[in-house]
Design a protein around this motif. Structure first.
Motif, short mmCIF file in Angstrom:
data_model
loop_
_atom_site.label_atom_id
_atom_site.label_comp_id
_atom_site.label_asym_id
_atom_site.label_seq_id
_atom_site.Cartn_x
_atom_site.Cartn_y
_atom_site.Cartn_z
N PHE A 53 0.84 -1.20 0.00
CA PHE A 53 0.00 0.00 0.00
C PHE A 53 0.87 1.26 0.00
O PHE A 53 0.67 2.17 -0.81
N LEU A 54 1.84 1.31 0.91
CA LEU A 54 2.71 2.49 1.02
C LEU A 54 3.57 2.65 -0.23
O LEU A 54 3.83 3.78 -0.67
N GLN A 55 3.98 1.54 -0.83
CA GLN A 55 4.75 1.63 -2.07
C GLN A 55 3.88 2.18 -3.20
O GLN A 55 4.35 2.97 -4.03
N ARG A 56 2.59 1.78 -3.22
CA ARG A 56 1.66 2.33 -4.21
C ARG A 56 1.53 3.84 -4.05
O ARG A 56 1.47 4.59 -5.03
N LYS A 137 3.50 2.87 11.61
CA LYS A 137 3.92 2.08 10.46
C LYS A 137 4.48 2.99 9.36
O LYS A 137 5.51 2.68 8.73
N PHE A 138 3.80 4.12 9.13
CA PHE A 138 4.26 5.04 8.09
C PHE A 138 5.63 5.61 8.43
O PHE A 138 6.52 5.67 7.55
N TRP A 141 8.27 2.94 7.93
CA TRP A 141 8.47 2.67 6.50
C TRP A 141 9.26 3.81 5.85
O TRP A 141 10.18 3.57 5.06
N ARG A 142 8.91 5.04 6.18
CA ARG A 142 9.57 6.19 5.55
C ARG A 142 11.05 6.26 5.88
O ARG A 142 11.86 6.71 5.06
N SER A 143 11.44 5.81 7.08
CA SER A 143 12.84 5.88 7.50
C SER A 143 13.62 4.59 7.21
O SER A 143 14.80 4.49 7.53
N ASP A 144 12.95 3.60 6.61
CA ASP A 144 13.58 2.32 6.31
C ASP A 144 14.42 2.45 5.04
O ASP A 144 13.91 2.78 3.97
N THR A 173 -6.39 10.08 17.93
CA THR A 173 -5.29 9.32 17.33
C THR A 173 -3.95 9.94 17.68
O THR A 173 -3.01 9.24 18.08
N LEU A 174 -3.83 11.25 17.53
CA LEU A 174 -2.58 11.92 17.86
C LEU A 174 -2.27 11.82 19.34
O LEU A 174 -1.10 11.66 19.74
N ALA A 175 -3.31 11.89 20.18
CA ALA A 175 -3.10 11.77 21.62
C ALA A 175 -2.59 10.37 21.98
O ALA A 175 -1.67 10.22 22.79
N ALA A 176 -3.17 9.33 21.37
CA ALA A 176 -2.74 7.96 21.65
C ALA A 176 -1.32 7.73 21.13
O ALA A 176 -0.49 7.09 21.80
N TRP A 177 -1.03 8.24 19.94
CA TRP A 177 0.31 8.09 19.35
C TRP A 177 1.35 8.76 20.24
O TRP A 177 2.41 8.20 20.53
N ASN A 178 1.03 9.96 20.69
CA ASN A 178 1.96 10.71 21.54
C ASN A 178 2.19 10.01 22.87
O ASN A 178 3.32 9.93 23.37
N LYS A 179 1.14 9.44 23.45
CA LYS A 179 1.24 8.82 24.77
C LYS A 179 1.99 7.50 24.75
O LYS A 179 2.81 7.22 25.63
N TYR A 180 1.75 6.69 23.74
CA TYR A 180 2.24 5.32 23.77
C TYR A 180 3.47 5.05 22.89
O TYR A 180 4.17 4.06 23.10
#
Length: 324
Positions: A53-56, A137-138, A141-144, A173-180
């Motif tokens: 998906f990300l490659q697409r 995941k993004f 993937w971007r830094s891989d 979503t941003l709150a969960a990403w930031n916290k965990y």
């Protein structure tokens, strides 16, 4: 059309690249799994998996990506209809510029707006953990180096358009990403974030409030609001019934612009919202008076996407009114 969802499929929740993906519309629970898929036509979707998906996305002949987060009480086919309308309008303006990617979360299909509203609000909150995984995941993937070597990096600009309760999904979503997952706050990931008819409290972008992270993650945050948005009136009634007495961001804009970060802008749409979406005045960011022809709100969004500036003629301006 490519899309991401945390709605359960009728098939197994185990990712299988290339399989058919059918939404289980009777199951409106928020899955912790996320599925990276492609929509072909009604009732015909294929699961791709995250890396293909990300490659697409990377290989797509578009300069920018717009993640579209829909509002409450929208089943998948309605989301695809709205996203494809927005895609067609973008292509009319400039081909190869904007690729629209819907983010589909599990709205309810019960009868009665109050029941729908509260079920959807819970699903919006519960979806945050799954979509935080998408961001993680993004970033990985971007830094891989294998997928994005220094000689061939992903240069797509990322934008977000959140409509109605989709703003709650984005905020949580941003709150969960930031916290965990993050140590020092959210990264500057989005070029433009458009908050349209936002069904969140109107203080949410203030410094110190839960939505401040949206401002940290975005170069520009543009709020589109209309005081006569009937869908948000129903939302306000639902909240008052449950003793939550705050105006919605999509009704009044930010409560106090002086308390928001400097990259927040407010656009009043009272003069056009009902003309573009009669009688509710809620989905006024796509076509104008005639379906398939861009409205002035869409024109403002697209101009901002092109330039990366909300008011390029005045760098200090933070508010405006859209009039025909």
């Amino acid at each position: 059309m490519l899309f991401i969802t945390n709605r359960f499929p009728k098939q197994s929740i185990k990712t299988t690249k290339g399989r058919s993906f059918d939404f289980d519309l009777k199951n409106n629970a928020a899955s912790n799994s996320v599925f990276f898929c492609e929509y072909h036509k009604k009732g015909d979707c294929t699961e791709l998996g995250s890396i293909p998906f990300l490659q697409r996305l990377k290989d797509a002949k578009y300069r920018q990506v717009l993640i579209y987060i829909h509002g409450f009480s929208n089943l998948p086919e309605a989301v695809f209809d709205g996203a494809m309308e927005f895609q067609r309008l973008c292509d009319q303006k400039k081909k190869g510029e904007i690729l629209v990617i819907p983010l589909i979360w599990p709205c309810d299909d019960d009868l009665g707006i109050v029941q729908d509203y509260w079920d959807d609000q819970k699903a919006a909150d519960q979806s945050a953990f799954a979509f935080a995984r998408v961001l993680e995941k993004f970033m990985n993937w971007r830094s891989d180096e294998k997928h994005n070597p220094q000689s061939d990096p992903c240069l797509k600009r990322i934008n977000v358009l959140a409509h109605s309760m989709g703003n709650r999904v984005l905020r949580q979503t941003l709150a969960a990403w930031n916290k965990y997952d993050l140590a020092n706050g959210v990264p500057l990931l989005m070029r433009n974030t458009f908050l349209v008819a936002a069904d969140v409290v109107n203080e949410t972008l203030h410094v110190g409030e839960r939505g401040e992270l949206i401002c940290h993650a975005s170069r520009n945050v543009v709020v589109y609001y209309a005081s006569d948005d009937l869908a948000l009136r129903a939302s306000k009634a639902s909240n008052l019934k449950n003793k939550i007495a705050s105006r919605r961001l999509g009704h009044s804009g930010p409560e106090n612009m002086d308390l928001t970060p400097r990259n927040v802008y407010a656009v009043e749409c009272d003069d056009v919202n009902n003309a573009y979406d009669s009688p509710k005045g809620h989905s006024y960011f796509r076509s104008g008076r005639k379906k398939g022809k861009p409205g002035l709100v869409f024109d403002h969004i697209f101009a901002t996407l092109l330039s990366g500036r909300v008011f390029p003629e005045d760098e200090f301006r933070r508010t405006t009114i859209i009039r025909e």
